[in-house]
Structures are given as C-alpha cells and as structure tokens.
Design an enzyme around this catalytic site. Structure first.
Site, PDB file in Angstrom:
ATOM      1  N   HIS A  69      24.765   5.386 -68.496  1.00  0.00           N
ATOM      2  CA  HIS A  69      23.384   5.000 -69.140  1.00  0.00           C
ATOM      3  C   HIS A  69      22.704   4.952 -67.895  1.00  0.00           C
ATOM      4  CE1 HIS A  69      25.317   3.089 -72.805  1.00  0.00           C
ATOM      5  NE2 HIS A  69      24.915   4.562 -72.806  1.00  0.00           N
ATOM      6  N   ASN A 124      27.606   0.490 -67.899  1.00  0.00           N
ATOM      7  CA  ASN A 124      26.891  -0.349 -67.388  1.00  0.00           C
ATOM      8  C   ASN A 124      26.113   0.471 -66.131  1.00  0.00           C
ATOM      9  OD1 ASN A 124      27.939  -2.450 -68.691  1.00  0.00           O
ATOM     10  ND2 ASN A 124      29.777  -2.812 -67.308  1.00  0.00           N
TER      11      ASN A 124
END
Length: 230
Positions: free
Chosen positions: A106, A89
């Site tokens: 990410h 997330n």
C-alpha cells in the site's frame, strides 16, 4: 543447505504495539479525520492540501515510534529461513528493525511519488519530511506514496507470485477484511503450512494454525514452533 522460504504477510496489528493507530479501531475516523477524506483518490482530488497535511502528521508520529519485539522477532527468523515480508503497512518499522526483504502493498509513508509519473518515488529525510501540493522534488510535483482507496494495488501481482513460492506462509495482525491483500491466502500451494497470528482472528480455512495473541507474543510462539521446520 538451502533454507526454506518463509513468506509473512503483516497488517496493522504488528505496528499497533509500537503505538501506530490502526484502521480497525477507527470507526470511520482515522486520527479524527474521515477516512475517505484522507485515504481515497476522490478525497485527494477534492483537497490535496488536507491529504498532504494528514500524511505529514503520520510521518511525525512514525518518527516517534520504534520497532517492537514482533518486528525484531521476524528479523531473527532470517537465521533459519529465507524470509520475505509482504506488508499492508506504510510505515518503515520492518526496515528499521533490520528485515532485509520487505514488499509494501500500500505504499510507503517515508517516500513521495511524482504526480506525473507513478514509477518515480523519492525518499523523504526525517528532518525534511513535510510535503504540500506545491512541493517539487527533482522537477516533479509530488503526492504521498500511498495507494489510496479507489486506486489499483500495483504490487499485488508480485506479492501473489511470492506467496505461491512459499514453503511456509504466515499472516500477522490483520482482520483479513482488506482486499486484495486478504486474498493472498488463496495463492498458497496445497499442503504448505499456514499460521495466523491475531488477538481477534477472522474465520480461516481448516488446517490453518491460529495463534490467538498480539503480534509480539504470537511471533515468539511462532519462532518456537518453526524451529523444528528449518
């Protein structure tokens, strides 16, 4: 006594209960945008202004959200274990809940990255978090600090090293369909207990303890089961 190392891999399902929409529910659209237009390297090259606008909207959505009981439940586990979180997330809900060690695979929504130097990132203040292709911070034009589709995942190797050192490994709220993150399971040492929390779990190897539940309920179950392993 040395605490056991508990490594937890989290996906979109843990943030969904805070009102953050997930890719899994997108059907090719994310917040009404074609995913590859706003989440790919090609999309950013084609229309950087659109991508900046999209992530500005995500930041404002995030600022209106709050950590849920799953996030705070993982913080509570730090009393018993040496807890490390690896998250797919880009939100900061783990940090806002109080988790002390969080690795983002990410990228991070509330940071911007220098266009000319991938190693330079800058925090964005909640009251000044909108960016455009013309935004300059400390002399650098910036882009969202997000790992787009078609880009390498620079934190994957450090994540695999962390998983390989786990005494207990937990997966929460992921379809195990997004690579390379889904491959972390393969770096767990033989004999290490593995737990998987998801209301619609993917197929997993034999021996994995599957908790078929949403993250908030599943983390509470996990905490009860881990109490005797501390």
């Amino acid at each position: 006594m040395t605490k056991k190392r508990l490594v937890i891999s989290t996906g979109a399902g843990i943030s969904a209960e805070s009102g953050i929409r997930t890719f899994r529910d997108a059907d090719g659209l994310w917040e009404e945008y074609p995913v590859m237009d706003v989440c790919s390297a090609d999309g950013y090259r084609r229309d950087p202004a659109l991508v900046h606008r999209f992530y500005n909207e995500r930041r404002h959505q995030l600022l209106a959200a709050a950590p849920n009981a799953a996030h705070t439940g993982l913080v509570a586990l730090e009393e018993m274990f040496d807890v490390y979180i690896i998250t797919q997330n880009v939100d900061d809900l783990h940090e806002r809940a109080g988790s002390s060690r969080v690795m983002h695979l990410h990228g991070e929504l509330m940071r911007a990255r220098a266009v000319d130097d991938d190693t330079l990132t800058f925090p964005l203040a909640p009251d000044a978090c909108d960016t455009t292709p013309d935004t300059v911070i400390d002399g650098h034009r910036v882009r969202p600090h997000i790992v787009f589709f078609q880009e390498a995942v620079p934190m994957f190797e450090p994540a695999t090293e962390l998983v390989a050192e786990a005494d207990i490994f937990v997966i929460i709220g992921t379809s195990l369909a997004v690579y390379p993150a889904a491959a972390l399971l393969h770096y767990v040492r033989r004999g290490v207990p593995v737990y998987y929390i998801d209301p619609a779990p993917a197929a997993v190897p034999a021996g994995v303890r599957v908790i078929r539940a949403r993250a908030t309920e599943g983390v509470a179950i996990l905490a009860r089961e881990l109490r005797d392993m501390a």
